[in-house]
Design a protein around this motif. Sequence first.
Motif, PDB file in Angstrom:
ATOM      1  N   CYS A  95     -25.326  19.361  -1.162  1.00 39.41           N
ATOM      2  CA  CYS A  95     -24.821  20.196  -1.667  1.00 39.41           C
ATOM      3  C   CYS A  95     -23.022  20.052  -1.288  1.00 39.41           C
ATOM      4  CB  CYS A  95     -25.062  21.272  -0.044  1.00 39.41           C
ATOM      5  SG  CYS A  95     -25.178  21.123   1.867  1.00 39.41           S
ATOM      6  N   HIS A  96     -22.349  19.636  -1.047  1.00 39.61           N
ATOM      7  CA  HIS A  96     -20.950  19.249  -1.268  1.00 39.61           C
ATOM      8  C   HIS A  96     -20.363  17.894  -2.309  1.00 39.61           C
ATOM      9  CE1 HIS A  96     -21.544  18.024   2.542  1.00 39.61           C
ATOM     10  NE2 HIS A  96     -20.581  16.751   2.204  1.00 39.61           N
ATOM     11  N   LEU A  97     -19.420  18.244  -2.469  1.00 37.90           N
ATOM     12  CA  LEU A  97     -18.664  16.788  -2.604  1.00 37.90           C
ATOM     13  C   LEU A  97     -17.621  16.390  -1.596  1.00 37.90           C
ATOM     14  CD1 LEU A  97     -17.301  17.323  -6.361  1.00 37.90           C
ATOM     15  CD2 LEU A  97     -19.624  16.043  -6.020  1.00 37.90           C
ATOM     16  N   GLY A 123     -22.307  23.844  -5.996  1.00 33.36           N
ATOM     17  CA  GLY A 123     -22.142  25.729  -6.160  1.00 33.36           C
ATOM     18  C   GLY A 123     -22.979  25.881  -4.145  1.00 33.36           C
ATOM     19  N   ASN A 124     -21.557  26.202  -3.363  1.00 29.00           N
ATOM     20  CA  ASN A 124     -22.092  26.544  -2.186  1.00 29.00           C
ATOM     21  C   ASN A 124     -20.742  27.140  -2.075  1.00 29.00           C
ATOM     22  OD1 ASN A 124     -22.541  26.117   0.440  1.00 29.00           O
ATOM     23  ND2 ASN A 124     -22.872  23.799   0.490  1.00 29.00           N
ATOM     24  N   LEU A 125     -20.795  28.046  -1.032  1.00 35.60           N
ATOM     25  CA  LEU A 125     -19.359  29.028  -0.299  1.00 35.60           C
ATOM     26  C   LEU A 125     -19.206  27.908   1.167  1.00 35.60           C
ATOM     27  CD1 LEU A 125     -19.584  33.044  -1.688  1.00 35.60           C
ATOM     28  CD2 LEU A 125     -17.898  30.561  -2.432  1.00 35.60           C
ATOM     29  N   ILE A 126     -19.967  27.367   1.885  1.00 40.21           N
ATOM     30  CA  ILE A 126     -19.973  26.819   2.753  1.00 40.21           C
ATOM     31  C   ILE A 126     -19.587  24.832   3.444  1.00 40.21           C
ATOM     32  CG2 ILE A 126     -20.831  26.994   5.347  1.00 40.21           C
ATOM     33  CD1 ILE A 126     -23.276  28.578   3.550  1.00 40.21           C
ATOM     34  N   CYS A 127     -20.820  24.467   3.262  1.00 41.16           N
ATOM     35  CA  CYS A 127     -19.799  23.100   3.094  1.00 41.16           C
ATOM     36  C   CYS A 127     -18.411  23.059   2.387  1.00 41.16           C
ATOM     37  CB  CYS A 127     -20.417  21.995   3.957  1.00 41.16           C
ATOM     38  SG  CYS A 127     -22.038  22.498   2.865  1.00 41.16           S
ATOM     39  N   PRO A 128     -18.308  23.161   0.993  1.00 38.63           N
ATOM     40  CA  PRO A 128     -17.529  22.048  -0.052  1.00 38.63           C
ATOM     41  C   PRO A 128     -15.977  22.155   0.532  1.00 38.63           C
ATOM     42  CG  PRO A 128     -18.752  23.709  -1.148  1.00 38.63           C
ATOM     43  CD  PRO A 128     -19.228  23.887   0.600  1.00 38.63           C
TER      44      PRO A 128
HETATM   45 ZN    ZN Z   1     -22.439  20.244   2.212  1.00 36.90          ZN
END
Ligand code: ZN
Length: 224
Positions: A95-97, A123-128
């Motif tokens: 869920c992130h790069l 696309g993700n508002l947390i872990c990136p």
């Molecule tokens: Zn993630």
Amino acid sequence: MMTQRISIVENILNANDRLADENRSRLDEFDVFALNLMASPGAGKTTLIEQTLSLLPKQHHVAVVDGDVATSIDADRAAKAGAVAAIQINTGGGCHLDAVMFNQALDKLDLNQVDILLVENVGNLICPSGFKLGTHKSILIASVPEGDDKPYKYPGMYRGVDALVINKIDLLPYVPFDMDYFKKGVEILNPGLVIFPLSCQTGQGIDKWIDWLSKALIDIHNSQ
Ligand code: ZN
Ligand code: MG
């Protein structure tokens, strides 16, 4: 038990940050200005990349690295829009790069041919926001249909970025979005943050984003 878990997470993040520093040195060595574009799914990262490719003066060679859970749709769009190279990273459900994935993408690029590198995160508002890549600037792309409460709900993301795009302002007449309330939330978390309200559909406001990007490119080259 709890303390042990926390220290493992910290070690992973420290290892990531060290590799991010290496990535940054490599970018600097080749005079590449890199931006990490983060947003929720559907905010318009890929469309902003397409617009940026078409509006930036053509002497700037732009490459794109696309993080995607499963497909190469976004990288294909970037290539079509004029990127000198478009590298797809399939995170295989991730869920992130992270810095390792970005490092592998850099291996695939001829950095001599690149002036600006746009990295489209997952696309993700947390872990990136927790995983540094080594890019010079972090950009958050919010959008009007997501709602005006997002700074309050995802403070970590809003706190860590260098610029904020508010996309889809052409939809303001049709959806409830209190711009003052939204901006107040941003100001608490990230005082003085530069904000670009714009519409990738109508083109309104995009010139200010392009100006900022062009100036940031000059500043970074002067400091490299
Ligand atoms: Zn993630
Ligand atoms: Mg996309």
